[in-house]
Design a protein around this motif. Structure first.
Motif, mmCIF file in Angstrom:
data_model
loop_
_atom_site.group_PDB
_atom_site.id
_atom_site.type_symbol
_atom_site.label_atom_id
_atom_site.label_comp_id
_atom_site.label_asym_id
_atom_site.label_seq_id
_atom_site.Cartn_x
_atom_site.Cartn_y
_atom_site.Cartn_z
ATOM 1 N N PRO A 47 8.850 2.092 7.590
ATOM 2 C CA PRO A 47 8.844 0.712 8.095
ATOM 3 C C PRO A 47 9.056 0.667 9.602
ATOM 4 C CG PRO A 47 10.188 0.859 6.123
ATOM 5 C CD PRO A 47 9.841 2.273 6.519
ATOM 6 N N ASP A 48 8.224 -0.143 10.265
ATOM 7 C CA ASP A 48 8.379 -0.319 11.711
ATOM 8 C C ASP A 48 8.574 -1.802 12.002
ATOM 9 O OD1 ASP A 48 5.820 -1.481 11.630
ATOM 10 O OD2 ASP A 48 4.837 0.413 12.108
ATOM 11 N N SER A 49 8.323 -2.186 13.229
ATOM 12 C CA SER A 49 8.522 -3.582 13.643
ATOM 13 C C SER A 49 9.944 -4.044 13.336
ATOM 14 C CB SER A 49 7.499 -4.516 12.971
ATOM 15 O OG SER A 49 6.198 -4.045 13.198
ATOM 16 N N LEU A 91 13.165 -0.870 -1.400
ATOM 17 C CA LEU A 91 11.949 -1.550 -0.914
ATOM 18 C C LEU A 91 11.116 -0.607 -0.054
ATOM 19 C CD1 LEU A 91 13.424 -5.032 0.159
ATOM 20 C CD2 LEU A 91 11.894 -4.579 -1.775
ATOM 21 N N ALA A 92 11.788 0.137 0.831
ATOM 22 C CA ALA A 92 11.059 0.994 1.780
ATOM 23 C C ALA A 92 10.444 2.207 1.099
ATOM 24 C CB ALA A 92 12.003 1.440 2.899
ATOM 25 N N MET A 93 11.131 2.758 0.098
ATOM 26 C CA MET A 93 10.621 3.992 -0.524
ATOM 27 C C MET A 93 9.639 3.726 -1.655
ATOM 28 S SD MET A 93 13.451 6.911 -0.590
ATOM 29 C CE MET A 93 13.839 7.779 0.924
ATOM 30 N N ALA A 145 3.930 -16.321 -2.328
ATOM 31 C CA ALA A 145 3.886 -15.264 -1.296
ATOM 32 C C ALA A 145 4.715 -14.063 -1.750
ATOM 33 C CB ALA A 145 4.421 -15.799 0.027
ATOM 34 N N SER A 146 4.484 -12.942 -1.074
ATOM 35 C CA SER A 146 5.260 -11.744 -1.416
ATOM 36 C C SER A 146 5.450 -10.892 -0.169
ATOM 37 C CB SER A 146 4.544 -10.946 -2.509
ATOM 38 O OG SER A 146 3.231 -10.644 -2.101
ATOM 39 N N PHE A 147 6.409 -9.992 -0.275
ATOM 40 C CA PHE A 147 6.760 -9.102 0.834
ATOM 41 C C PHE A 147 6.618 -7.663 0.334
ATOM 42 C CE2 PHE A 147 8.768 -13.127 1.461
ATOM 43 C CZ PHE A 147 8.722 -13.345 2.835
ATOM 44 N N ILE A 148 5.877 -6.861 1.078
ATOM 45 C CA ILE A 148 5.647 -5.473 0.638
ATOM 46 C C ILE A 148 5.878 -4.531 1.818
ATOM 47 C CG2 ILE A 148 4.038 -3.863 -0.465
ATOM 48 C CD1 ILE A 148 2.375 -6.274 -1.373
ATOM 49 N N GLN A 149 6.828 -3.626 1.672
ATOM 50 C CA GLN A 149 7.024 -2.575 2.684
ATOM 51 C C GLN A 149 6.003 -1.487 2.358
ATOM 52 O OE1 GLN A 149 9.131 -2.728 5.358
ATOM 53 N NE2 GLN A 149 9.709 -4.805 4.754
ATOM 54 N N ALA A 150 4.750 -1.759 2.724
ATOM 55 C CA ALA A 150 3.627 -0.931 2.263
ATOM 56 C C ALA A 150 3.560 0.442 2.941
ATOM 57 C CB ALA A 150 2.320 -1.686 2.517
ATOM 58 N N PHE A 151 4.351 0.639 3.961
ATOM 59 C CA PHE A 151 4.253 1.848 4.795
ATOM 60 C C PHE A 151 4.297 3.142 3.980
ATOM 61 C CE2 PHE A 151 6.470 -1.575 6.922
ATOM 62 C CZ PHE A 151 5.850 -1.682 8.150
ATOM 63 N N CYS A 152 5.222 3.198 3.002
ATOM 64 C CA CYS A 152 5.429 4.458 2.266
ATOM 65 C C CYS A 152 4.178 4.883 1.518
ATOM 66 C CB CYS A 152 6.609 4.319 1.298
ATOM 67 S SG CYS A 152 6.431 2.956 0.132
#
Ligand code: T3D
Length: 264
Positions: free
Chosen positions: A145-147, A165-167, A132-139
């Motif tokens: 990032p929300d939620s 991660l966010a940028m 599995a992986s985690f991606i702060q895809a918002f940017c």
């Protein structure tokens, strides 16, 4: 033709298992799925037999956040009011998971992107499949990032890593997430479902009220100063001391036998 439910809920052995169920879209959120999830969480909250919640996804993904095709977003138009979407859907979801007076385990079975990543991080104990992986895809689509991500991430991994991660929106592996303290544990893919269920069943046999107080106190510590936190510990310990499970725990210890906690 009946349409498939986008949220599956089963309740057994004190564990409510909630499965996000739009596997062909990596369980990304439509408005309809949000509504079904709200209904499921309300049912869980009303069911006195539930002593632990287990959240997971169907198929190869956990959740890819907002379904980007669920509404019209065309260049040159004003676009939707995303504040309404957040206020109506994502914020209540995070608030209700945090407010549930019992442990919420997340079994991240595959990619968790955008709001899907932060939904996982809003849970109390996060297990993830090694793949599995985690991606702060918002940017990558001009969002932030929300939620709860801008609140949760820096507290879990520190400011520098949260900012990166966010940028950058880079994919963070489950193992790296574990090494950074972002999640509890990465486990082999074929062991995830079994291990998460075993953990949920174990927690469902424990002093539920006490676990709820632990959750409440640790979550409050992020915003309280020490004085306020000491006061909160005093108040919650007073309540904990009045539970049947506290009396049972002490009696079992003194009697050198295994405790039988009732969640009361
Ligand atoms: O809008 C608001 O209300 C505000 C709130 C926003 C919250 C948010 O979550 S914003 C962020 C939204 N999410 C994303 O930007 C993630 C988009 N998805 C991806 O970047 C990738 O799909 C993944 C990295 C998650 C996984 O990549 P991969 O290569 O493993 O799978 P895939 O081929 O991209 O996806 C599989 C299918 O799922 C594919 O459909 P197809 O081609 O088989 O018909 C893909 O289009 C679909 N899918 C994946 N994510 C979404 C999605 N469809 C709609 N919305 C998605 N978010």
């Amino acid at each position: 033709m009946t349409s498939e439910k986008t949220i599956l809920l089963t309740i057994a052995d004190g564990v409510a298992t909630i499965t996000l169920n739009r596997p062909d879209r990596l369980n990304s959120f439509t408005a309809a799925m949000h509504a079904e999830l709200r209904e499921a969480l309300a049912e869980v909250q009303d069911d006195k037999t539930v002593r632990c919640v287990l959240l997971t996804g169907a198929g190869r993904g956990f959740c890819a956040g907002q379904d980007l095709s669920d509404r019209a977003v065309a260049p040159g138009t004003q676009g939707p009011d995303l504040g309404v979407s957040i206020e109506t859907n994502y914020n209540p979801l995070v608030r209700s998971l945090r407010a549930l007076p019992m442990p919420v385990i997340c079994a991240v079975n595959g990619v968790a992107a955008g709001a899907g990543a932060n939904l996982a991080l809003a849970c109390d104990i996060v297990l993830a499949a090694r793949s599995a992986s985690f991606i702060q895809a918002f940017c990558k689509i001009g969002l932030l990032p929300d939620s709860g991500g801008t609140w949760t991430l820096p507290r879990l991994v520190g400011h520098a890593r949260a900012m990166g991660l966010a940028m950058l929106g880079d994919k963070l592996s489950a193992e790296q997430a574990e090494a950074w303290g972002m999640i509890w544990k990465a486990v082999d893919d074929d062991k995830l479902a079994g291990e998460a269920l075993a953990l949920a069943r174990h927690l469902a046999t424990q002093p539920t009220k006490g676990l709820g107080f632990i959750k409440q106190a640790l979550n409050a510590s992020s915003t309280n100063d020490l004085d306020a936190q000491l006061d909160l510990e005093r108040d919650l310990q007073r309540e904990a001391g009045h539970t049947e499970d506290y009396r049972e725990g002490v009696a079992a210890f003194v009697g050198k036998r295994a405790p039988q906690f009732q969640g009361r």
